[in-house]
Enzyme design. Structure first.
Site, PDB file in Angstrom:
ATOM      1  N   THR A  28     -45.465   2.034  17.625  1.00  0.00           N
ATOM      2  CA  THR A  28     -45.651   3.487  17.526  1.00  0.00           C
ATOM      3  C   THR A  28     -45.512   3.924  16.066  1.00  0.00           C
ATOM      4  O   THR A  28     -44.665   3.399  15.344  1.00  0.00           O
ATOM      5  CB  THR A  28     -44.572   4.193  18.382  1.00  0.00           C
ATOM      6  OG1 THR A  28     -44.736   3.784  19.741  1.00  0.00           O
ATOM      7  CG2 THR A  28     -44.701   5.711  18.301  1.00  0.00           C
ATOM      8  N   GLY A  29     -46.327   4.904  15.669  1.00  0.00           N
ATOM      9  CA  GLY A  29     -46.174   5.473  14.329  1.00  0.00           C
ATOM     10  C   GLY A  29     -47.486   5.496  13.567  1.00  0.00           C
ATOM     11  O   GLY A  29     -48.517   5.033  14.055  1.00  0.00           O
ATOM     12  N   THR A  31     -48.386   3.892  10.825  1.00  0.00           N
ATOM     13  CA  THR A  31     -48.900   2.579  10.407  1.00  0.00           C
ATOM     14  C   THR A  31     -49.606   1.912  11.584  1.00  0.00           C
ATOM     15  O   THR A  31     -50.713   1.364  11.437  1.00  0.00           O
ATOM     16  CB  THR A  31     -47.742   1.687   9.892  1.00  0.00           C
ATOM     17  OG1 THR A  31     -46.900   2.464   9.045  1.00  0.00           O
ATOM     18  CG2 THR A  31     -48.272   0.496   9.123  1.00  0.00           C
ATOM     19  N   ASP A  81     -45.793  -3.762  15.149  1.00  0.00           N
ATOM     20  CA  ASP A  81     -45.129  -2.459  15.030  1.00  0.00           C
ATOM     21  C   ASP A  81     -44.709  -2.214  13.583  1.00  0.00           C
ATOM     22  O   ASP A  81     -44.605  -3.148  12.781  1.00  0.00           O
ATOM     23  CB  ASP A  81     -43.901  -2.418  15.958  1.00  0.00           C
ATOM     24  CG  ASP A  81     -43.438  -0.992  16.267  1.00  0.00           C
ATOM     25  OD1 ASP A  81     -43.991  -0.031  15.705  1.00  0.00           O
ATOM     26  OD2 ASP A  81     -42.518  -0.845  17.101  1.00  0.00           O
ATOM     27  N   GLY A  82     -44.467  -0.957  13.269  1.00  0.00           N
ATOM     28  CA  GLY A  82     -43.990  -0.559  11.942  1.00  0.00           C
ATOM     29  C   GLY A  82     -42.471  -0.573  11.899  1.00  0.00           C
ATOM     30  O   GLY A  82     -41.805  -1.077  12.802  1.00  0.00           O
ATOM     31  N   GLY A  95     -37.262   3.608  14.855  1.00  0.00           N
ATOM     32  CA  GLY A  95     -36.962   4.737  15.740  1.00  0.00           C
ATOM     33  C   GLY A  95     -37.141   6.083  15.087  1.00  0.00           C
ATOM     34  O   GLY A  95     -36.817   7.107  15.686  1.00  0.00           O
ATOM     35  N   GLU A 103     -39.836   0.194  22.105  1.00  0.00           N
ATOM     36  CA  GLU A 103     -40.224  -0.738  21.028  1.00  0.00           C
ATOM     37  C   GLU A 103     -39.375  -2.003  21.086  1.00  0.00           C
ATOM     38  O   GLU A 103     -39.881  -3.112  20.922  1.00  0.00           O
ATOM     39  CB  GLU A 103     -40.077  -0.052  19.667  1.00  0.00           C
ATOM     40  CG  GLU A 103     -41.098   1.043  19.443  1.00  0.00           C
ATOM     41  CD  GLU A 103     -40.891   1.831  18.164  1.00  0.00           C
ATOM     42  OE1 GLU A 103     -41.865   2.467  17.721  1.00  0.00           O
ATOM     43  OE2 GLU A 103     -39.788   1.833  17.606  1.00  0.00           O
ATOM     44  N   LYS A 121     -40.830   0.793   2.327  1.00  0.00           N
ATOM     45  CA  LYS A 121     -39.917   0.511   3.440  1.00  0.00           C
ATOM     46  C   LYS A 121     -39.002  -0.694   3.163  1.00  0.00           C
ATOM     47  O   LYS A 121     -38.051  -0.930   3.890  1.00  0.00           O
ATOM     48  CB  LYS A 121     -40.711   0.224   4.718  1.00  0.00           C
ATOM     49  CG  LYS A 121     -41.676   1.314   5.130  1.00  0.00           C
ATOM     50  CD  LYS A 121     -40.968   2.486   5.739  1.00  0.00           C
ATOM     51  CE  LYS A 121     -41.874   3.585   6.237  1.00  0.00           C
ATOM     52  NZ  LYS A 121     -42.797   3.222   7.268  1.00  0.00           N
TER      53      LYS A 121
HETATM   54  C1  5RP Z   1     -41.227   4.693  15.717  1.00  0.00           C
HETATM   55  C2  5RP Z   1     -40.951   3.670  14.677  1.00  0.00           C
HETATM   56  C3  5RP Z   1     -41.961   3.510  13.584  1.00  0.00           C
HETATM   57  O1  5RP Z   1     -42.362   2.188  13.527  1.00  0.00           O
HETATM   58  C4  5RP Z   1     -41.321   3.899  12.269  1.00  0.00           C
HETATM   59  O2  5RP Z   1     -40.771   5.208  12.392  1.00  0.00           O
HETATM   60  C5  5RP Z   1     -42.333   3.847  11.134  1.00  0.00           C
HETATM   61  O3  5RP Z   1     -43.246   4.874  11.277  1.00  0.00           O
HETATM   62  P1  5RP Z   1     -44.513   5.040  10.320  1.00  0.00           P
HETATM   63  O4  5RP Z   1     -45.386   3.864  10.568  1.00  0.00           O
HETATM   64  O5  5RP Z   1     -45.116   6.352  10.767  1.00  0.00           O
HETATM   65  O6  5RP Z   1     -44.006   5.091   8.899  1.00  0.00           O
HETATM   66  O7  5RP Z   1     -39.980   2.965  14.691  1.00  0.00           O
HETATM   67  O8  5RP Z   1     -40.168   4.811  16.642  1.00  0.00           O
END
Ligand code: 5RP
Length: 222
Positions: A28-29, A31, A81-82, A95, A103, A121
Site C-alpha cells: 500500500t502507498g 510507491t 511493498d514500500g 504503516g 501488510e 527512506k
Molecule cells: C502503508 C505503508 C507504506 O508502505 C509507507 O507508508 C510508504 O508509503 P509511500 O510509498 O507512500 O511513501 O507502510 O501502510
C-alpha cells in the site's frame, strides 16, 4: 530528482522479479501505486493477487488483475511493498498509510518480500519516523499508557480508522537500537493488534530509487 520519480524507478525495477503464474502480494502507498500501474501495463499473467488494503484492492480491481483473498491461496510467492524507513539490516518501519497489519500478514505469508523505496527512506537507525501501532478502540488509553511505560510517546492519529476498524497510535521511541526487541515488546501489549516495526519479518531485497538509478540490496544468506 523528485522523490516520486525515485519511487517510480524502484517500483518499475520490482516488476523484473514478477513471473507468470505467481501469487503476488501487493502493498500500500504511493510507491506501490507506481508498481500497480507498471503491473497493469505489463499484461503479466498472474495466478492471483492479494491486496494489503482496501485502497490497493480497488486499484487492482480497476486494472482487472485477478484479486483473491489470502485464505484462498496456499501462500504468496512474492510480496512487493514500500516503507517509511529502512535500515542496513532491511528492518523497516511501516504503516504511514495505516495498512500495517494486513501488510505484515502479507509479508509473513510471502516466500520473498521486496521493499521499494526512494533514497530518503534509508536511515542508519530506525526511529525518526514514529512507529504506527494499530490498537483496538476500547484499549486506546490502556495501550497508550503501556506504550509510555516502554519509553514511547504515543499520539492518536486523529480521524484515522484502519481497514480493520481500529485506531492508530503513532509512537515516538527515539532511536530504536533493538528493533527486534521493541517489536516483540509492543506486540505483546494487550490491545495491540500490530506494530509497524518489521524486524522479525524484514525485507529480503531492497530496491532504492535514486537520482542515478536503482540500487539493489540483499542480505547474505543465513
Ligand atoms: C502503508 C505503508 C507504506 O508502505 C509507507 O507508508 C510508504 O508509503 P509511500 O510509498 O507512500 O511513501 O507502510 O501502510
Amino acid at each position: 530528482m523528485a522523490n516520486d520519480d525515485q519511487k517510480r524507478r524502484a517500483a518499475e525495477r520490482a516488476l523484473n522479479r514478477v513471473r507468470p503464474g505467481m501469487v503476488l502480494g501487493v502493498g500500500t502507498g504511493s510507491t506501490v501505486n507506481h508498481f500497480i500501474d507498471a503491473l497493469g501495463r505489463s499484461g503479466e499473467r498472474l495466478e492471483a493477487v492479494v491486496a494489503s488494503s482496501e485502497a490497493t484492492a480497488r486499484r487492482l480491481r480497476a486494472l482487472d488483475l485477478p484479486l483473491t483473498d489470502l485464505n484462498q491461496v496456499p501462500g504468496i510467492d512474492l510480496y512487493v511493498d514500500g516503507a517509511d524507513e529502512v535500515n542496513a539490516h532491511l528492518q523497516l518501519i511501516k504503516g504511514g498509510g495505516g495498512a500495517l497489519t494486513r501488510e505484515k500478514i502479507c509479508a509473513v505469508a510471502a516466500r520473498e518480500f521486496i521493499c521499494i523505496v526512494d533514497a530518503a527512506k534509508r536511515v542508519p537507525v530506525l526511529g525518526a519516523f514514529r512507529v504506527p501501532v494499530e490498537v483496538l478502540p476500547m484499549a486506546q488509553s490502556l495501550t497508550a499508557r503501556a506504550l509510555m511505560k516502554l519509553g514511547g510517546m504515543p499520539e492518536l492519529r486523529i480521524g484515522a480508522t484502519t481497514d480493520n476498524g481500529n485506531v492508530l497510535l503513532d509512537v515516538d521511541f527515539g532511536h530504536i537500537l533493538d528493533p527486534l526487541g521493541l517489536e516483540r515488546a509492543v506486540k505483546s501489549l494487550t490491545g495491540v493488534v500490530e506494530v509497524g516495526i518489521f524486524a522479525t519479518r524484514r525485507a529480503d531485497r531492497l530496491l532504492v530509487g535514486t537520482a542515478a538509478g536503482v540500487e539493489e540490496v540483499t542480505l547474505p544468506a543465513g
